[in-house]
Structure formats: structure tokens, C-alpha cells
Design an enzyme around this catalytic site. Structure first.
Site, mmCIF file in Angstrom:
data_model
loop_
_atom_site.group_PDB
_atom_site.id
_atom_site.type_symbol
_atom_site.label_atom_id
_atom_site.label_comp_id
_atom_site.label_asym_id
_atom_site.label_seq_id
_atom_site.Cartn_x
_atom_site.Cartn_y
_atom_site.Cartn_z
ATOM 1 N N HIS A 102 13.133 -5.315 7.907
ATOM 2 C CA HIS A 102 14.044 -4.171 7.788
ATOM 3 C C HIS A 102 15.485 -4.574 8.089
ATOM 4 O O HIS A 102 15.747 -5.412 8.930
ATOM 5 C CB HIS A 102 13.607 -3.047 8.729
ATOM 6 C CG HIS A 102 12.464 -2.269 8.166
ATOM 7 N ND1 HIS A 102 11.458 -1.720 8.926
ATOM 8 C CD2 HIS A 102 12.130 -1.986 6.881
ATOM 9 C CE1 HIS A 102 10.589 -1.099 8.165
ATOM 10 N NE2 HIS A 102 10.968 -1.267 6.905
ATOM 11 N N HIS A 114 0.854 -1.191 0.000
ATOM 12 C CA HIS A 114 0.000 0.000 0.000
ATOM 13 C C HIS A 114 0.891 1.242 0.000
ATOM 14 O O HIS A 114 1.875 1.288 0.742
ATOM 15 C CB HIS A 114 -0.886 0.033 1.253
ATOM 16 C CG HIS A 114 -1.795 -1.152 1.377
ATOM 17 N ND1 HIS A 114 -2.427 -1.500 2.548
ATOM 18 C CD2 HIS A 114 -2.174 -2.105 0.461
ATOM 19 C CE1 HIS A 114 -3.155 -2.592 2.367
ATOM 20 N NE2 HIS A 114 -3.020 -2.981 1.108
ATOM 21 N N HIS A 168 9.597 -6.404 1.280
ATOM 22 C CA HIS A 168 8.745 -6.932 2.360
ATOM 23 C C HIS A 168 7.792 -7.981 1.814
ATOM 24 O O HIS A 168 7.611 -9.046 2.409
ATOM 25 C CB HIS A 168 7.911 -5.803 2.989
ATOM 26 C CG HIS A 168 8.688 -4.849 3.827
ATOM 27 N ND1 HIS A 168 9.634 -5.225 4.752
ATOM 28 C CD2 HIS A 168 8.661 -3.492 3.877
ATOM 29 C CE1 HIS A 168 10.148 -4.158 5.337
ATOM 30 N NE2 HIS A 168 9.585 -3.093 4.830
ATOM 31 N N HIS A 213 11.551 -1.238 -2.148
ATOM 32 C CA HIS A 213 11.631 -1.561 -0.704
ATOM 33 C C HIS A 213 10.400 -2.369 -0.281
ATOM 34 O O HIS A 213 10.509 -3.427 0.327
ATOM 35 C CB HIS A 213 11.708 -0.257 0.096
ATOM 36 C CG HIS A 213 11.668 -0.440 1.580
ATOM 37 N ND1 HIS A 213 12.786 -0.370 2.391
ATOM 38 C CD2 HIS A 213 10.631 -0.680 2.426
ATOM 39 C CE1 HIS A 213 12.446 -0.581 3.666
ATOM 40 N NE2 HIS A 213 11.135 -0.771 3.704
ATOM 41 N N GLU A 214 9.217 -1.875 -0.625
ATOM 42 C CA GLU A 214 7.978 -2.549 -0.180
ATOM 43 C C GLU A 214 7.872 -3.947 -0.787
ATOM 44 O O GLU A 214 7.419 -4.878 -0.134
ATOM 45 C CB GLU A 214 6.749 -1.723 -0.546
ATOM 46 C CG GLU A 214 6.687 -0.358 0.131
ATOM 47 C CD GLU A 214 6.877 -0.415 1.643
ATOM 48 O OE1 GLU A 214 7.432 0.538 2.210
ATOM 49 O OE2 GLU A 214 6.512 -1.437 2.260
#
Lengths: 568, 89
Positions: free
Chosen positions: A304, A97, A298, A294-295
Site C-alpha cells: 500500500h 480474490h 499487489h 489495485h489488487e
């Protein structure tokens, strides 16, 4: 790097994704490209492939939203939280998101991709000159249809290269009108609108009708942000109005007056004092490509990192020519392995790989000589059930071993306890007190730690004692109290409230350590005097008790070493 | 040179107000990103002090581990970042 508890990852390599909606800040094609490049960052270094779906449910569902956007973790307006994503799995797991109260760019200010004109979709060139005047934003000068345009080179008068800027008068996105432009005025719920509006919506997105009457035709689309669109504020993205009045003064450009955070804002009517209508001015914005990369890390299973230069570091930093850090590559390859096939290969480590890793078998001339030891007699009456606290407990050759004062017991597979045996009889170089030990599953080498020294047994031959500083542990450590195998070549070494990750092959501690034990292994005492792995669980021992943690790093049992493990 | 204009700060309507004291901002940050008051699923309830939580955050961010809310730590807390917690429990 860090993975999520239990190392969640996709159980297939052909991962799918779907873009649910778009931000008004960027042309759809720019968003599509940014996401595709962000996925490529990871497919370049793993066997993963990413396929885009246009409907139905994909592994990774990507969406933009503002504030409370439908999950328990609301965004927080401009700046602050930029985006979040969930670890791999079903449903919302794996989704990403992005906060649409941010100004999404490619990291260096508004990305104004033109349409039509004669520049084949080239980006605006700011500043550009037109009829002797310099422009830093799109303009409607020179036109009677009020369509904003820009030059795609520095000098329009010379090159005559131009295109039309994103504007609701040119097109819309999403909605059900196939991108048709807005019609003004349009009627909605009986009222007339002369511009885009957020009326009728709770998600703060600006929309318009693409016919003159929405009530009748129900045709609509979302309004693209203009390059002068304001961000956040209370004007629903309306462009700045220059000049505007603020505290009795007139402003011809954005200002930070009136704010303590230095952010540039503008009035969206001719008088802020009267109308209190305002918004933030477009700034460098945040690179959708970098934040998405980056997201997606995940969404693939990476948590992280604490390496500042790593992509998976929590804070945003713009990087002009981005490349994945070694730490990110190690992390994603820990989960999915290396990319098979010829190219592209990930950036080689900076140390020339011709230098072989120091092999622990090589005797290091600086090593202390192996001290001659005498075999200590075994006291057969020594009862393991009378020991309140063992020196260490560990699994060797699949069997649980309990060490105490030069003796050890073994828990056989049928649950019977055997021993005591003499440590010095089996491992003559070892001292009486062993603080921790582990067996390297790859090489079958046994590592024993006592105080600040360690020994490596390969069968009956031994290397050591050597100082634990040789492994890269700091000289502040008094003793190593626990060891956990992680994957094939990594071992976590615990001491006090910290732990380090040892790369066994390289015989050195990985970057980014130590870490706090209770930061990663929540719910166990952070002063355990022994940590070991047994039958898929991790045990943290303190005094007579143990805390057992399952593979998802949940404490699922607290019990007595004596009764539950020794079966006394 | 005339003396700099005394900036008058106004509250902008519609802005998600974030004006908290530094300590409130810090506590909010430490909780939001899992450094303190994490709900332990079970087992050992270790209540992490603010000082320890600050040290954990400083270590994660590669800052000096002072356990104090110093300038660089406060600055780091104001930086734009990912919303995924740093300490997952």
C-alpha cells in the site's frame, strides 16, 4: 509507494492470469474486459505482458468469493473489505480474490449489457421511455414471455432500439450447461424449485437446473443478477417486490428506514413484516476495473501507498477518468523497470524535465564556508573493544568502518581490525562526531552527517557543510542516525522512530515520508542510534547490541557489536 | 411541518452484524490491518500502544496524527478498502 518485505516480484515478464469464476453482477464479457484493462494499466508502464490462460495454473489466479472463501482471510459481507491479493510467488501467492457480497459495477451503478434484440449488445439506457412511461430498470412490460428488456436509447417509441437484460430466463454462466437458460420448475433432491436457489451450495451463489430434473440430468448453471437483484440480505439475490410492507407502512421504492447506516434496502416479498425477506438495493457499486487494477498491483509486488491519489492507496475512491499516479509508476518501475519500446510512455513528471536535477557538486552560494580544521593526533592505544557505543558504523568501499570521537577503525576482509585512524587526516572537513554516513553506490560520493549538517566527499574534494534541510528533511530533526541504500538511487535516512527516503539524484526526500521505522521494519527497536547495511543484512544498533534483519525483513539475529562485528 | 418520524431500527436477519462500539471497531481495524498486536517473527518485541497504532494508521491515511480516535479517523475506518494489511509483518 512500498514494496513487500524482500521485494518479491515475478522473475519473468510474461505473466499469466486465469479467471476462475465470475460475479453474477456483470456480464462475462464486461468482467473479462475490466480485468484486461486493469492489467493494461501496469503493462503500459513496464516491460510486463499479461497472457490469459483458460485452464491449468496461471501466475495470477483470479476468483470471486464470499465471506470464508477458502483462504485464512474471510471477507465481511457488503462494503468493508472489497478484495485482497497476495504478493508474487508460488501457489496462492500472486492470486487475487474479490468479495462477491459487493455489488460489482464500473463504479456508476448497474452495468446492464443487453443480449439479442437489435442493439448489438449495447448497454441499457436508463431512464428510457416506453409507451409514455419512464423506466429506470429493465421491464417485462409489453411482453408475454416475462423476459426483462430495456431500450438502448432514451426513447424506445422513437428509436425502437432495444435488447434483453441479464436474466436467468435468458442464460446462465459457469456450471456445465454451456450457458443454457434455466428451466422452471426444476427438481433438485426431490424438491421442486420455481426460481434460482443457493440450496446445496455453501458459497452462497444462486444456481438453477437447465433441464426440468437436476437429480436425473445433473445439468446446471449460475444465475446472472438482474438489474433489480438485491445484494446481500437473506433473499439470495431475489429482486425487490414493490410495493412491500414494513412496520405497517407500504413502500413503492427502496428505503433506508429501519437502518442506521443509510443504506437502501427493499423487501423481496409483499410483506417484510410477515416474511422478513430483504436485500440491499443496487447502488453505484464498486468499479471492478479500479479494484482489480489495485489488487493486480499487489499481485505484482506493490504494497500500500500512503499517497491518497495513488492507485495503491488502501481505500476505494471512484475515479471517472483514471490514470496511474506518479507514485504507482515509480513503485512498479522500481520492481520491473520502465516499459521498453516506443509507446505508450507514462505521464511525464509535471516539472519540465529540462531543468537538470541540482547536482550536489555545484557549490551553493548559501553554503557555509568549509571550516579550516587541524589534524588531530591519533592515540594508538585507543582500543575499539573498549568502546561501548560507536558514533556510527558504515560500509565504505566495501569495508566496514567504525567511527568514534574523531577516530575510525576498519574491518578488513580477512576479519582483522585495523586502526585507529584519524578522521580529520582522511576527511579534513569533518567534525569529530559523525552520526551517520553512506556511500552512494552510483557516484561513489560519500555522505557524512553530523547534527543538522552534512558533507559530500567526491574523492578528496568536499561540498559542505550544508544543512540537512537542503535535502528536504524537516528542521525538527536533531541528527540523522542511519542510512540504508535502497536500489541504485534511493537512500533511507533514519532519525528517532521515523525514516525518510532520499532520492539521491534529485537530492530531495520522496513524497509520502516520514514513515514509522517499526511499521516497516517489524521486530527491531524503534530508537536505534545507528542503522547500516552490511553483506546483504540490515543492522539496527542500540547500546552494545545489534538486531540483524535479512532481505525479507525478518530479524534473524540479535548480538553484540563487540564480539560479533569487532571480533573482540 | 410534522416532527420527523422517529426511526425505529430493526435487526435484519442474515446480515453480517457489524454493530460494534467505535472502540471495538477501531481495535478490530488496527489489528486487521497490522497496526497493532502484529506477531513479530523474532527479535525486539515492541508492543504498540493503541495511541501509537492510531498515529501509524493516521499517517498511512494522510490524516492528522492525533493518536486519538477522532471523527475523521473513525470515518476512514468505515470506508470500503482493500483487505491487504497496511503493515506487513
Amino acid at each position: 509507494y512500498k514494496t513487500f518485505a524482500g521485494d518479491p516480484k515475478w522473475d519473468h515478464n510474461d505473466v499469466t492470469y486465469r479467471i476462475i469464476n465470475y460475479t453474477p453482477d456483470l456480464e462475462i464479457s464486461v468482467v473479462d474486459d475490466a480485468f484486461a484493462r486493469a492489467f493494461k494499466v501496469w503493462s503500459d508502464v513496464t516491460p510486463l505482458t499479461f497472457t490469459r490462460l483458460y485452464d491449468g495454473t496461471a501466475d495470477i489466479m483470479i476468483s470471486f468469493g464470499k465471506a470464508d472463501h477458502g483462504d485464512p482471510y474471510p471477507f465481511d459481507g457488503k462494503d468493508g473489505l472489497l478484495a485482497h491479493a497476495y504478493p508474487p510467488g508460488e501457489g496462492v501467492q500472486g492470486d487475487a480474490h474479490f468479495d462477491d457480497d459487493e455489488f460489482w459495477t464500473l463504479g456508476k451503478g448497474p452495468v446492464v449489457k443487453t443480449r439479442y434484440g437489435n442493439s448489438e449488445g449495447a448497454m441499457c439506457h436508463f431512464p428510457f421511455t416506453f409507451e409514455g412511461k419512464t423506466y429506470t430498470t429493465c421491464t417485462t412490460e409489453g411482453r408475454t414471455d416475462n423476459l426483462p428488456w430495456c431500450a438502448t436509447t432514451a426513447d424506445y417509441s422513437r428509436d425502437k432500439k432495444y435488447g434483453f437484460c441479464p436474466s436467468e430466463l435468458l442464460y446462465t454462466f459457469g456450471g456445465n450447461a454451456d450457458g443454457a437458460e434455466c428451466v422452471f420448475p426444476f427438481v433438485f433432491l426431490g424438491e421442486e424449485y420455481d426460481s434460482c436457489t443457493t440450496e446445496g451450495r455453501s458459497d452462497g451463489y444462486r444456481w438453477c437446473a437447465t433441464t426440468s430434473n437436476f437429480d436425473n440430468d445433473k445439468k446446471y448453471g449460475f444465475c446472472p443478477s438482474r438489474d433489480t437483484t438485491t445484494i446481500g440480505g437473506n433473499s439470495d439475490g431475489a429482486p425487490c417486490h414493490f410495493p412491500f410492507e414494513f412496520l405497517g407502512k407500504e413502500y413503492d421504492s427502496c428505503t433506508s428506514e429501519g437502518r442506521g447506516d443509510g443504506k437502501l434496502w427493499c423487501g423481496t416479498t409483499d410483506s417484510y413484516d410477515d416474511d422478513k425477506k430483504w436485500g440491499f438495493c443496487p447502488d453505484q457499486g464498486y468499479s471492478l476495473f479500479l479494484v482489480a487494477a489495485h489488487e493486480f498491483g499487489h499481485a505484482l509486488g506493490l504494497d500500500h501507498s500512503n499517497i491518497r491519489e495513488a492507485l495503491m492507496y488502501p481505500m476505494y475512491t471512484y475515479a471517472e477518468d483514471f490514470s496511474l499516479h506518479k507514485d504507482d509508476i515509480e513503485g512498479i518501475q522500481y520492481l520491473y523497470g520502465r516499459r521498453t519500446g516506443p509507446d505508450p510512455t507514462p505521464p511525464q513528471p509535471d516539472t519540465p524535465t529540462t531543468i537538470p536535477y541540482p547536482d550536489p557538486d555545484e557549490t551553493d552560494p548559501t553554503d557555509e564556508p568549509t571550516e579550516p580544521t587541524t589534524t588531530r593526533p591519533v592515540d594508538p592505544t585507543k582500543d575499539a573493544c573498549k568502546v561501548t557505543k560507536f558514533d556510527t558504523i558504515t560500509v565504505i568501499e566495501g569495508v566496514l568502518h567504525f567511527f568514534k570521537d574523531g577516530h575510525y577503525w576498519k574491518m578488513s576482509s580477512n576479519g582483522g581490525l585495523k586502526g585507529p585512524f584519524s578522521v580529520s587526516e582522511r576527511w579534513s572537513a569533518l567534525p569529530a562526531v559523525i552520526d551517520s554516513a553512506f556511500e552512494n553506490m552510483l557516484t561513489r560520493k560519500l555522505y557524512f552527517f553530523s547534527g543538522t549538517r552534512f558533507w559530500v566527499y567526491t574523492g578528496n574534494s568536499v561540498l559542505g557543510p550544508r544543512s540537512i534541510e537542503k535535502l528536504g528533511l524537516p528542521n525538527t530533526i536533531q541528527k540523522v542516525e542511519g542510512a540504508l541504500q535502497r536500489g541504485k538511487g534511493k537512500v533511507l535516512l533514519f532519525s528517532g522512530e521515523n525514516y525518510w527516503r532520499l532520492d539521491v539524484k534529485a537530492q530531495k526526500i520522496d513524497m509520502g515520508y516520514p514513515r514509522y521505522t517499526d511499521a516497516v521494519f517489524g521486530g527491531v527497536p524503534n530508537d536505534a542510534h545507528d542503522v547500516f547495511q552490511y553483506k546483504g543484512h540490515i543492522y539496527f544498533c542500540r547500546d552494545r547490541f545489534y538486531w540483524r534483519m535479512n532481505s525479507r525483513r525478518q530479524v534473524d539475529r540479535v548480538g553484540y557489536v563487540k564480539y560479533d562485528l569487532l571480533k573482540c | 411541518w410534522s416532527a420527523p418520524l422517529k426511526s425505529k431500527f430493526v435487526t435484519f436477519p442474515g446480515e453480517i452484524l457489524k454493530n460494534m462500539t467505535d472502540m471495538e471497531l477501531a481495535e478490530n481495524y488496527l489489528k486487521k490491518f497490522g497496526y497493532m498486536n502484529t506477531v513479530q517473527r523474532s527479535g525486539f518485541q515492541s508492543m504498540v500502544s493503541t495511541e501509537k497504532a492510531l498515529k501509524m494508521m493516521q499517517r498511512q491515511m494522510g490524516l492528522e496524527e492525533t493518536g486519538q480516535l477522532d471523527t475523521s479517523t473513525l470515518e476512514a475506518m468505515k470506508q470500503p478498502r482493500c483487505g491487504v494489511p497496511d503493515v506487513a509483518n
